[in-house]
Design a protein around this motif. Sequence first.
Motif, mmCIF file in Angstrom:
data_model
loop_
_atom_site.group_PDB
_atom_site.id
_atom_site.type_symbol
_atom_site.label_atom_id
_atom_site.label_comp_id
_atom_site.label_asym_id
_atom_site.label_seq_id
_atom_site.Cartn_x
_atom_site.Cartn_y
_atom_site.Cartn_z
ATOM 1 N N GLY A 270 0.793 -1.226 0.000
ATOM 2 C CA GLY A 270 0.000 0.000 0.000
ATOM 3 C C GLY A 270 0.823 1.271 0.000
ATOM 4 N N THR A 271 2.122 1.178 0.289
ATOM 5 C CA THR A 271 2.969 2.369 0.228
ATOM 6 C C THR A 271 3.243 2.720 -1.236
ATOM 7 N N MET A 272 3.815 3.901 -1.443
ATOM 8 C CA MET A 272 4.000 4.388 -2.811
ATOM 9 C C MET A 272 5.449 4.791 -3.051
ATOM 10 N N ILE A 273 5.870 4.651 -4.298
ATOM 11 C CA ILE A 273 7.166 5.141 -4.753
ATOM 12 C C ILE A 273 6.910 6.295 -5.723
ATOM 13 N N LEU A 274 7.458 7.448 -5.391
ATOM 14 C CA LEU A 274 7.385 8.613 -6.264
ATOM 15 C C LEU A 274 8.729 8.746 -6.981
ATOM 16 N N THR A 275 8.681 8.888 -8.280
ATOM 17 C CA THR A 275 9.912 8.986 -9.063
ATOM 18 C C THR A 275 10.038 10.378 -9.654
ATOM 19 N N ALA A 276 11.213 10.984 -9.486
ATOM 20 C CA ALA A 276 11.482 12.309 -10.040
ATOM 21 C C ALA A 276 12.010 12.197 -11.458
ATOM 22 N N ALA A 277 11.916 13.295 -12.209
ATOM 23 C CA ALA A 277 12.440 13.321 -13.572
ATOM 24 C C ALA A 277 13.938 13.055 -13.588
ATOM 25 N N THR A 278 14.600 13.344 -12.491
ATOM 26 C CA THR A 278 16.044 13.111 -12.382
ATOM 27 C C THR A 278 16.379 11.661 -12.062
ATOM 28 N N GLY A 279 15.344 10.836 -11.762
ATOM 29 C CA GLY A 279 15.562 9.421 -11.467
ATOM 30 C C GLY A 279 15.494 9.068 -10.000
ATOM 31 N N GLU A 280 15.544 10.065 -9.097
ATOM 32 C CA GLU A 280 15.458 9.766 -7.663
ATOM 33 C C GLU A 280 14.096 9.172 -7.313
ATOM 34 N N ARG A 281 14.096 8.281 -6.322
ATOM 35 C CA ARG A 281 12.875 7.605 -5.887
ATOM 36 C C ARG A 281 12.603 7.959 -4.424
ATOM 37 N N HIS A 282 11.333 8.196 -4.127
ATOM 38 C CA HIS A 282 10.928 8.600 -2.785
ATOM 39 C C HIS A 282 9.816 7.667 -2.307
ATOM 40 N N HIS A 283 10.029 7.054 -1.140
ATOM 41 C CA HIS A 283 9.119 6.052 -0.596
ATOM 42 C C HIS A 283 8.227 6.712 0.453
ATOM 43 N N THR A 284 6.921 6.526 0.342
ATOM 44 C CA THR A 284 6.008 7.238 1.243
ATOM 45 C C THR A 284 4.734 6.444 1.482
ATOM 46 N N ARG A 285 4.134 6.706 2.649
ATOM 47 C CA ARG A 285 2.843 6.086 2.967
ATOM 48 C C ARG A 285 1.687 6.894 2.364
#
Length: 350
Positions: free
Chosen positions: A95-110
Amino acid sequence: MSELYDLTIIGGGPAGLYAAFYSGMRDMKTKLIEAKEELGGRMLLYPEKMIWDVGGVPPIRCEQLMQQIIRQSYTFDPTIVLGQQIVGLERLDDGTMILTAATGERHHTRTVVLTLGRGVLKMAKLEIEGADRYEVTNLHYTVQDLEEFRDKRVLLSGGGDSAVDWANELEPIAAGVTVVHRREQFGGHERNVRRMKESSVRVHTPYTVTELKGNDSGDAIAHVSIARINEEGHTTDEKIRLEVDAVIVNHGLRGDFGPIVDWGLQMGPYNITVNEKLSTNLPGIFVAGDSAKYPSKLSLIAGAFTDAALAVNSAKLYMEPEARFMAYVSSHNSKFKEKNKALGVSEEDA
């Protein structure tokens, strides 16, 4: 896998910054991601504009208010990421989410709170051939320094809040201010429109700018031609020529939400549809500020603060259904005890 956050805020304008502060009151591990290299959002476009409608705050320049909101956002030490435009969303099995930036970085969030304003904003340009050549001299799309227009003949094209506000700000210092608007009715706040019309500002409605004439060297606008608009919305042969020293165009902003439009959110061209809890149609994703559309929407900075708190509360309850509906007010919130001590405030006074 990147570090997991309770809440990730996308957008660093007033709503996003207040959400970062308020989420600290809710004891949430928070990250804020801004696409630009500085915080402030739309407020960056109008640093000299006077803000009158924030409760408990006397009239204040936009730049000063922005700095105060930014300082407040750091109260609970959120992680701030600049220069990353979020483009991708992936929901994991837990149920958590991965947000991906245009630069390739990934951010993990609830959870996610979108505070995108109107998206990546671009000024609507004056649609006259050759107008862009004057942008380096006396054709402006925003006002960075009022003093630049002192003792000058200024023409403002537009009829929204910005055009009306700048007309009122410039009227005491400019040699003359003229406002040209396509419609009889102005879109600015009624009190400000009345103030403008009762001042020395010259108002031409319904008219539109049709021609720019350069000076002898051709590097600056010397004259502007405006034409009357008929009932069908077309220009007529009834024209007026005006001598000017500066032209300011306030034809609004065009926003672009980018790849977020492909996430499956229910949205229109300028905003995202939410319910009374600021929830979107996607689980765990909430919206605040100008991005949010709901029936009782209040399009003020004060409304952005309220949106932010409601969205954060909804995110907290999404993670922890048994949590309190809202945070304790600051005078009773335990998270402020140490901060009050640092300010030299006793528990009795707090």
